[in-house]
Design an enzyme around this catalytic site. Structure first.
Site, short mmCIF file in Angstrom:
data_model
loop_
_atom_site.label_atom_id
_atom_site.label_comp_id
_atom_site.label_asym_id
_atom_site.label_seq_id
_atom_site.Cartn_x
_atom_site.Cartn_y
_atom_site.Cartn_z
N CYS A 271 0.88 -1.18 0.00
CA CYS A 271 0.00 0.00 0.00
C CYS A 271 0.91 1.23 0.00
O CYS A 271 2.12 1.10 -0.24
CB CYS A 271 -0.96 -0.02 1.18
N ASN B 261 2.41 1.49 4.18
CA ASN B 261 2.72 0.22 4.89
C ASN B 261 2.43 0.32 6.39
O ASN B 261 3.11 -0.32 7.21
CB ASN B 261 4.17 -0.22 4.64
N CYS C 77 -1.24 0.87 7.28
CA CYS C 77 -2.68 0.58 7.43
C CYS C 77 -3.09 -0.66 6.64
O CYS C 77 -3.21 -1.75 7.18
CB CYS C 77 -3.53 1.78 6.99
N ARG C 78 -3.28 -0.52 5.34
CA ARG C 78 -3.88 -1.61 4.55
C ARG C 78 -2.97 -2.83 4.39
O ARG C 78 -3.42 -3.96 4.60
CB ARG C 78 -4.28 -1.07 3.16
N SER C 79 -1.72 -2.62 3.98
CA SER C 79 -0.91 -3.81 3.66
C SER C 79 -0.50 -4.62 4.90
O SER C 79 -0.50 -5.86 4.81
CB SER C 79 0.27 -3.47 2.76
N ASP D 299 -7.78 3.92 0.78
CA ASP D 299 -6.85 4.41 1.81
C ASP D 299 -7.65 4.95 3.00
O ASP D 299 -8.43 5.90 2.84
CB ASP D 299 -6.01 5.52 1.17
P1 4NP Z 1 -1.71 2.91 3.96
O1 4NP Z 1 -2.27 4.31 4.52
O2 4NP Z 1 -1.17 3.18 2.57
O3 4NP Z 1 -2.88 2.00 3.95
O4 4NP Z 1 -0.61 2.47 4.92
C1 4NP Z 1 -1.48 5.45 4.54
C2 4NP Z 1 -0.59 5.65 5.57
C3 4NP Z 1 0.18 6.82 5.61
C4 4NP Z 1 0.05 7.75 4.60
C5 4NP Z 1 -0.84 7.54 3.56
C6 4NP Z 1 -1.60 6.40 3.53
N1 4NP Z 1 0.81 8.96 4.66
O5 4NP Z 1 0.61 9.82 3.79
O6 4NP Z 1 1.66 9.10 5.55
#
Ligand code: 4NP
Length: 166
Positions: free
Chosen positions: A13, A16, A18-20, A131
């Site tokens: 994702c 790294n 939240c989703r993955s 996201d």
């Molecule tokens: P993820 O969510 O891609 O599911 O881990 C996010 C976590 C952090 C950020 C964006 C999306 N960020 O911009 O820091």
């Protein structure tokens, strides 16, 4: 007896956190439940490097825990060797897939990239895992609902295509 080669899956994702890492935990539990733990290696990584070394986002951990998932992965960024080392690389949304395609060095590496949304069956309104970072609680629950559905279908597909007995 010689150890059978493990089938390796890398979930990707943006951050790294939240989703993955949630996908990694959901898939690991399904693999364990099916009795094929020793046939798989599951990991996750991010397109971006903002959270390297961090545990998953507190909100993701809080929502995952009642479903029985302890998220202990430490964030890392996807790297060149991942395209050689993993059998399958799974992006959560179209942007992840585009970014992975741009990083792949060969056609074979590009062909390892798939989109999680292609395995969602129970939620026909979703063709990707959105996201949740700037969303409320519902966003995190939705991610887990989509991942539990998609990982089940993804695992079925891998087991079938690779003739892995359960
Ligand atoms: P993820 O969510 O891609 O599911 O881990 C996010 C976590 C952090 C950020 C964006 C999306 N960020 O911009 O820091």
């Amino acid at each position: 007896m010689a150890e059978l080669k493990k089938y390796s899956v890398l979930f990707i994702c943006l951050g790294n956190i939240c989703r993955s890492p949630a996908a990694q935990a959901v898939m690991q539990r399904l693999v364990d439940e099916r009795g094929v733990t020793d046939r798989f290696f599951i990991d996750s990584a991010g397109i971006g490097g903002w959270h390297i070394g961090d545990l998953p986002d507190k909100r993701m951990r809080v929502h995952a825990r009642p479903r029985g998932y302890e998220l202990t992965h430490r964030a890392r960024r996807v790297q060149y060797s991942d395209f050689e080392d993993f059998d399958l690389i799974v992006g959560m949304d179209a942007t992840n897939v585009d970014d992975l395609h741009a990083r792949a060095a060969t056609i074979e590496q590009k062909d390892k990239v798939v989109m999680m949304g292609d395995y969602i069956r129970q939620y026909p309104n979703y063709d990707h895992v959105p996201d949740p970072y700037y969303e409320g609680s519902e966003g995190f629950e939705l991610v887990l609902d989509l991942l539990e559905d998609a990982c089940r279908n993804l695992l079925d597909s891998i087991l079938q295509q690779n003739n892995i007995p359960q």
